[in-house]
Every structure is written in C-alpha cells, then in structure tokens.
Design an enzyme around this catalytic site. Structure first.
Site, mmCIF file in Angstrom:
data_model
loop_
_atom_site.group_PDB
_atom_site.id
_atom_site.type_symbol
_atom_site.label_atom_id
_atom_site.label_comp_id
_atom_site.label_asym_id
_atom_site.label_seq_id
_atom_site.Cartn_x
_atom_site.Cartn_y
_atom_site.Cartn_z
ATOM 1 N NE ARG A 1 -3.627 2.536 0.968
ATOM 2 C CZ ARG A 1 -4.587 3.018 0.193
ATOM 3 N NH1 ARG A 1 -4.822 2.468 -0.986
ATOM 4 N NH2 ARG A 1 -5.315 4.030 0.592
ATOM 5 C CD GLN B 1 -6.367 2.321 13.159
ATOM 6 O OE1 GLN B 1 -7.375 1.736 13.530
ATOM 7 N NE2 GLN B 1 -6.382 3.599 12.801
ATOM 8 C CD GLU C 1 -10.688 -24.902 25.602
ATOM 9 O OE1 GLU C 1 -9.740 -25.329 26.256
ATOM 10 O OE2 GLU C 1 -10.964 -25.315 24.461
#
Lengths: 259, 380
Positions: free
Chosen positions: B271, B339, B366
C-alpha cells in the site's frame, strides 16, 4: 522392482538466498527442504510401488551430513530406506560431479527404475538425470508426464507443443518427471512418526571408490560467476489519451498472441 | 536451554503449515460467509492423522508429543480459526478425557474412533448459569438400578451436532460430598440417546464455520458404565483437561496473531501513500515491530507451558499465562492489522476483518481473561 528416487536438498523457495565469496549458495539447515520438483519423483516412486507388489523405494540424496533430516522428510511421505552420500570433499560439486557420485551410488545400491525430478529449484541446471544415465550406460526417459511399467519395459508420455510423445525403454532405466505427472501426497502423521525408524545409510566417497580430487570444488568443471536478484519491477506500458490508445493496446495483445 | 524443535516437531509443523495454506486458507472466506461446517477439510485432516496427534498409536493416534499437537494447532489456526477450534475442541476436550481417564474398554470403544478422525466428540461443561464457576452446575444425574438418569442443559458446546459427532461427555452433579460441595461426575452420552436433544447451531460473531450448540437432557438415561473414571472425579478431571486446553488455545491464538501480522506486513509493503509504501513510515513500523515481538513472546510462553507438562511438572499457572497473553496478543494484533489496512480492513474482502471478529472469543472460551487472572493470582 527396486525403485530408487534421487532427491536433492534445496533451500526453501521462500528463504532469503545469499552467496559465499566463491559464489556458492550458503545453505542454512533450518531452510532445507526436499527439492520441490523431487516431490513428484517421490510420489511417482510410491505410486509405482503401490502398483507393483513387492517393490521397494529407496531415497538417494547427495548432500551435507545434516541432510539426513531432509531425507527423513522425504521418507515421511513413504519409502523403505534412505541413502545419503556425504563427504566434506563433495562441497562445491558441479552437475557432472553430482552425476558421477549418483551413478556410483546407484551401482552400489542396484536399481530397476530410477526416478528424478527434472531439475532442482536452487541451481536449475537440469542435466543431472541425463549425465547420470550416460555414466551408467542406461536409457533416460526424460520429462515424463505419465509413467507405466510393464514387465521389463517402462513407457512414458512426454508433453510436446502439440500432443505428446510416447517413449519406451527396456529396464533398468532412468526417468525424469515433470509436475504434470501427479499430485504429491502430504506426509501423514503416521508417516512422520515412522520416518525416524526407517534405515538410513550414509556413504562417504571412499565407500563408492571415488577419488576426492575428481569431485567437489577441486574437480568442478563449471564455475558460477555471479548471481543477481530478479528485478521485481513490473515492466508495464501505459497508453494515455483517447488518440489511438485502444489501437495500441490491441496491437500489443496481437503481438503477444493473446488475440 | 535448547529451543530447537525435534525433526518430527518440525515436520508436523511444516505439514500443517502447507495443509493450512493449500487446503484451508482458500476456503476460509466462504466458510465464514456461509457458516457451513467444513466436513471435507476435517475428513482430510482425519486421514492425515491430525485429529489424533497426541494419542498412542495403539488407539489409532499418531503418538506425537503434546508440543507437536500445539505446533499443529498454531499452523491450522493460522489458516483458519474455525477449523482450528474444531480440531482443538475435538482433541483437547473431546478425546483427551478418554485418553487420560477412560477405562480400557472405553478407550477401545471411543478413543480409537476419535483418534483416527472417524468421529468427532464434544465436551459439555458450560451451562446457562455455570462455566468456570463449576459450583453453579445444575445438570444432575441420579443412579437407579445401574442407569444414570440425566436432567439439565448445556450451552456453547463445540462439535456437539455435526454429522461426524459420536457424542458428548458432560459434567453432572451426582450428589453431595462430605464437605457439602457438589459431587461432580463426568458421563458419556452417545448421539441418539433418548432424552438427549441437540439444539440448532448458534449464529456467532466469529468461528462461524465451527459447530456450537445448546444441549438439553430430559430423563436421558445412560448405563452406569458410561461414567468416565470414578464417581465424584469430574471436577478434578475437567480442571486438568482445561489446563491442557488452555495451552492449546494459546497455540491457536498465536496462529491467529501470526496471521494478522502476516497480512499487515504484506499489505503495508504494498500500500502506497504520500509516494511510498506505508511500511516506510515509522508509525506503521512500530506497530509491526510490536506485533512481531508479542507474537514471539506468546509463542515462547505456550512452548514453555507445553514443555513443563511434557516434563511431568506443574504447568497450570503457565497454561493460564500462555492462554491469557496469547489471546490478548491476538486481539491487539487483529486490531492493529485492521488499522494498518485502513478502510479496506473494515471490508469483508480482506481477511483481517474476519480475524478481528474471530479473535474476540479467544479472550472468552476455555476461561475468560478475568478467570485466567484469578487463576494466576491464586498461584502467586
């Protein structure tokens, strides 16, 4: 039938590669895996064993002493035993030296059918199968995408540009296989747990009667001069504007034989 | 101190990594979207021996050690958490009680089918009013003429209702102990037992392709030999099972955290903003460095808890620490992975959105993070 599969230890395809000053690939034990192309050879060996009752499969490897773990990885897929040829004098061997060693080991082990991957994922020379066959004076059925063994004859299909060739040779014979031949199995948990119990012999050069001066770096006939990373930069052409851009795209696609 | 994994451990890890990459990951998005139980994948895993890793070969298992099983879970969980929890609940909660506490006859009858993956098995502890607080258990069973009659309800039970499921082992109150505490016994209830009904699967935020259901018992009768171990041993048994399960959930959480990190690292290098990959910005680099560090620490903690167990040493505190730290690490990693993806991370097309939904239950199942902190504090 005595089936031997030749396997090379190579670095994982995703491992970072580096070279020593004399242009040898630096091999790290933690990155070592069976050559991915050889998985098809192992799978084919196992399938032939399943088809021909009473056959045995031996995994033969030339590599560093630590390659026993890699041979066991191959044995986790199946097979009866492993043979590792390992000797300090073998470091730096070229393809012809490798073929000499494999040929000597195959003579010692004995074989009806020897199966190779068609190349190794590290150096990608692709000549070891044919050089080994030449040294053994045995036929090589290369680039097999299908293999049938019937009595004393092995028959392969070799993919060609249009269709395929059918080629046969008398046994004992060597075969190199391409990826199209099968889909290698995953080793099962039972296979993994059993692999450590399978016999694994290690031969040194003396066991094969090979003079150390003729192999390894000392006997190498080829020399790697340099190695460079493939540039990952994509080669793109951008055609801008309305004026003739579409025609140029079409011309490009025709040139690439896409259209 | 030697951190090197054995050759078998490495092979098992590598096999599971390849299997997850090739056989699980390509289906993860669809599994999540349709909530369809992944029968084809689970059967393949059974055939490879992945559903019976830590059990002896004589019962159809692979005979691998406990850490190998955890390494396998990490890699399967890295491919998909729903497949991971199916494997974990079957192995740690379903099959392990038979292995540890079952009679020879029970092992032959049940464990052999579970270790080979022919059947799945469930463990029913949680109830509408009880989970880690076992004193709240209301499901009860009375013994009449060699038959246990069970009444009560369980909820959030994994693997209870698949077509491969052989049955469920449940905790039930079977009387009072001398000290006044409830006597708890574990009872084996095979599928199809009259009076045992299995509810519809829940609609869940995450782990969507896993099978999770409510169970009801109405005058459900099983023979006395369906008792697992001795009468009154249920509490001790499930405390031990949960300790082991926590190490396994830790491994599963590390797998999920690693998957978040993998996606975040790859995306940040691809990106581009302000003329360079966002991985070139320190704000993103620090997030990635924290993720890498925490994943490694969480991994070391489950290794240690598993190692202690294999040495025959107490490991309960370390199991809680591993589960707590790994699940919270995965939570932070999922949050940061979304994010780093920005708006794309909020879209279902990107796996990190699914990871973010999957991770929440890791802090709950659990034993919640709060219960883990209670357990750790008790042992200080």
């Amino acid at each position: 039938m005595n089936i031997v599969v030749c396997m090379k230890e190579t670095p994982s395809t995703t491992a970072e590669k580096s070279f020593s000053p004399d242009m040898r690939l630096e091999r790290r034990k933690e990155d070592a895996i069976p050559n991915p192309f050889d998985e098809y050879a192992i799978e084919e060996g196992l399938r032939q064993q399943e088809k021909h009752a009473g056959s045995t499969v031996t995994i033969l490897c030339m590599g560093p002493a630590t390659a026993t773990d890699t041979v066991r990885k191959a044995l986790a897929m199946g097979g009866d035993r492993g043979v590792l040829v390992s000797d300090d004098a073998l470091a730096g061997s070229d393809a012809i030296s490798t073929a000499h060693v494999l040929a000597a080991a195959l003579k010692k082990i004995g074989f009806d059918l020897v199966i190779f991957g068609n190349a190794a994922a590290d150096a990608y020379g692709g000549i070891v199968p044919s050089a080994t066959a030449e040294l053994l004076g045995a036929p090589l059925l290369s680039y097999a995408s299908k293999l049938d063994v019937d009595g004393s004859t092995a028959t392969i299909e070799r993919q060609a540009d249009i269709g395929y060739n059918t080629v046969a040779a008398p046994m004992p014979t060597l075969v190199s296989v391409v990826k199209a031949i099968n889909e290698p199995r995953y080793p099962s948990m039972k296979g993994i747990m059993a692999s450590k119990k399978k016999p694994l012999d290690t031969f040194a050069l003396a066991d094969l009667g090979i003079d150390p001066a003729t192999v390894g770096a000392a006997g190498a006939r080829e020399k790697a001069l340099s190695a460079e990373k493939v540039s990952t930069q994509r080669k793109g052409e951008i055609f801008i504007g309305n004026e003739g851009a579409a025609d140029r795209v079409v011309a490009f696609l025709v040139e690439q034989k896409v259209l | 101190m030697d951190f090197t994994l054995s050759a078998e451990q490495q092979m098992i890890r590598d096999l599971c990594r390849d299997f997850a990459e090739n056989e699980i990951k390509p289906h993860a998005e669809e599994m999540d979207r349709t909530s369809a139980f992944p029968y084809a994948i689970i059967r393949k895993m059974g055939n490879l021996g992945l559903l019976g890793l830590p059990f002896p070969e004589e019962y159809g298992g692979a005979g691998a050690d406990f850490l190998s099983y955890c390494l396998a879970l990490e890699e399967i969980g890295r491919g998909d958490a729903a497949v991971g929890i199916t494997m974990e609940a079957h192995t740690s909660l379903g099959a392990t009680p038979f292995h540890l506490f079952g009679s020879e006859a029970q092992k032959q009858r049940y464990l052999t089918k579970l270790a080979t993956g022919e059947q799945l098995w469930a463990f029913g502890l949680t109830e509408p009013g009880a989970g880690s607080d076992s004193a709240g258990t209301e499901t009860h069973a009375e013994l009449h003429d060699g038959t246990w009659r069970i009444n009560g309800a369980k909820n959030f039970i994994t693997n209870a209702g698949t077509e491969m499921t052989g049955g469920v082992t449940i905790t039930a109150v079977t009387g009072r102990q001398a000290d006044g505490h409830k006597e708890i016994t574990n009872l084996i209830v095979p599928q199809g037992t009259p009076g045992y009904s299995i509810g519809n699967p829940y609609h869940k935020m995450g782990w969507r392709a896993s099978d999770t259901r409510p169970l009801a018992f109405e005058d459900c009768e099983v023979p006395v030999e369906n008792m697992l171990g001795a009468r009154g041993e249920g509490f001790r048994q499930f405390m031990h099972i949960l300790d082991l399960g926590r190490v396994a959930i830790a491994a599963l959480s590390v797998g999920l955290a690693q998957a978040c990190y993998d996606e975040a690292l790859a995306y940040s290098r691809e990106r581009r903003q302000f003329g360079k990959p966002i991985a070139a910005f320190q704000a993103i680099q620090f997030k990635l460095a924290d993720m890498a560090m925490e994943v490694e620490l969480a991994r070391l903690m489950y290794y240690k808890a598993g190692w202690l167990h294999m040495q025959g040493q107490p490991f309960g505190k370390e199991a809680s620490m591993a589960k707590l730290f790994a699940s919270e690490t995965a939570k932070r990693a999922a949050d940061q992975a979304v994010q780093i993806h920005g708006g794309y991370g909020f879209m279902d097309e990107y796996p990190v959105s699914r990871y973010w939904r999957n991770v929440k239950v890791h802090e709950i199942g659990e034993g919640t993070s709060e219960v883990q902190r209670m357990l750790i504090a008790k042992q200080l």
